[in-house]
Design a protein around this motif. Sequence first.
Motif, PDB file in Angstrom:
ATOM      1  N   UNK A 237      33.513  31.312  27.690  1.00 13.07           N
ATOM      2  CA  UNK A 237      34.030  32.501  27.019  1.00 13.07           C
ATOM      3  C   UNK A 237      33.675  33.731  27.839  1.00 13.07           C
ATOM      4  N   UNK A 238      34.563  34.733  27.800  1.00  7.30           N
ATOM      5  CA  UNK A 238      34.330  35.943  28.580  1.00  7.30           C
ATOM      6  C   UNK A 238      33.290  36.832  27.921  1.00  7.30           C
ATOM      7  N   UNK A 239      32.480  37.505  28.746  1.00  7.30           N
ATOM      8  CA  UNK A 239      31.495  38.463  28.263  1.00  7.30           C
ATOM      9  C   UNK A 239      31.973  39.872  28.592  1.00  7.30           C
ATOM     10  N   UNK A 240      31.166  40.878  28.238  1.00  7.07           N
ATOM     11  CA  UNK A 240      31.514  42.258  28.578  1.00  7.07           C
ATOM     12  C   UNK A 240      30.959  42.655  29.940  1.00  7.07           C
ATOM     13  N   UNK A 241      30.324  41.716  30.634  1.00  5.73           N
ATOM     14  CA  UNK A 241      29.788  41.982  31.970  1.00  5.73           C
ATOM     15  C   UNK A 241      30.888  41.717  32.998  1.00  5.73           C
ATOM     16  N   UNK A 242      31.285  42.748  33.740  1.00  2.00           N
ATOM     17  CA  UNK A 242      32.458  42.668  34.606  1.00  2.00           C
ATOM     18  C   UNK A 242      32.084  42.350  36.053  1.00  2.00           C
ATOM     19  N   UNK A 243      32.781  41.365  36.636  1.00  4.60           N
ATOM     20  CA  UNK A 243      32.632  41.044  38.051  1.00  4.60           C
ATOM     21  C   UNK A 243      33.705  41.743  38.867  1.00  4.60           C
ATOM     22  N   UNK A 244      33.434  41.964  40.139  1.00  7.04           N
ATOM     23  CA  UNK A 244      34.390  42.650  41.004  1.00  7.04           C
ATOM     24  C   UNK A 244      34.462  41.921  42.333  1.00  7.04           C
ATOM     25  N   UNK A 245      35.661  41.741  42.854  1.00  6.81           N
ATOM     26  CA  UNK A 245      35.863  41.026  44.107  1.00  6.81           C
ATOM     27  C   UNK A 245      36.866  41.794  44.959  1.00  6.81           C
ATOM     28  N   UNK A 246      36.544  42.014  46.222  1.00  5.96           N
ATOM     29  CA  UNK A 246      37.465  42.638  47.167  1.00  5.96           C
ATOM     30  C   UNK A 246      38.147  41.517  47.939  1.00  5.96           C
ATOM     31  N   UNK A 247      39.475  41.450  47.887  1.00  6.22           N
ATOM     32  CA  UNK A 247      40.177  40.403  48.634  1.00  6.22           C
ATOM     33  C   UNK A 247      41.210  41.052  49.546  1.00  6.22           C
TER      34      UNK A 247
END
Length: 358
Positions: A237-247
Amino acid sequence: MTTTTTNSDTDLEEIVRAAHKWRILIDQPDATEMDLLAFEAWLEADPRHEELFGRAETFWNALGDVSEAEFDARLFKLTLYERLARALASCFARPYLHLLASGSVAAALAFAALPTINWGEPKSETIAERPLRTSYSTAIGETRNIQLSDGSAVSLGAASEITTELSATTRKVELISGVAFFDIASITEIPFLVIADDLTVTVTGTAFEVRRSNDTLRVSVAEGDVAVSYPFAIDNKLTSLIGRRQIGAAQQVYASPQAGMQPTRSVLVSAVGAWREDRLVYDGDTLEYLIADANRYSAKRVLIEGDVERISGLRIRGAFSRHDIDGMLSTLALIHPLEVDRTDPDIIKIRSTADKPN
């Protein structure tokens, strides 16, 4: 002394913050005996303290090796403790935690030491400043080229829909269904956002594709680079903690509520948005993904029958014409142990040859 407790969200968040602070303190090499005694007293003060501290320990250990670059900068619009407390509190309602992401405890602890950043209150928006909302859609088998007022161009795939919001200060598109290829005009001071459910792609000027297939999202880059933000997933399940990825160019990333954002993989630039040239190109994509494409171009509905879970995961490589979905399915049946059943006038059924009715 009797401790009064409540079940309010605020109370839970305060305990989570305290558990996080205690974890940092007792992990320090200079932690004193008095610190440890105070920590033990805190654990004994409320039966929830020990439980939540144990779960906080599980959460941080699960983070693995997340680098600072993989946390979205928007985490710091609130204090870090507020963001983490909310993320942890939302997860602690479930007894088992499993983080489906890559990352580092050290990085997470480093974030805990960061000062609060005051980003200020957002400006109130006047009616004149509100962006104009426009919707565009396509039917099955139809594609459409759209020129936006900022100079950007959008190619909308078959059976797809987007909503645009454009103004002097806003450039945003929501992908509601299907697939779209974006060729973004470079305006450095106004980033362009593409949103699909919980996924956000942020660019200033580049070319890329965003695709929705059931609850799986995919971003593929043809040129330049984009920043992809998506929540971390815990316990599917998704949380409110956001990941970020540069592609960057010739790269793509998948994201889903069950698995979070997956590792970046390589993709042929020629395959990104190839449907604009009437080609459907697959390089290790699943049969489920191909069937989703087929249903955007086929007059008849295509579905998988029988052992759906196993068949859906078959990996497909090849290039096909989007004008000949029937030929594409026949080719698949020659390469894989699949049968194409066309006996129903409205539905094409794909099944394993092992599931063929007697």
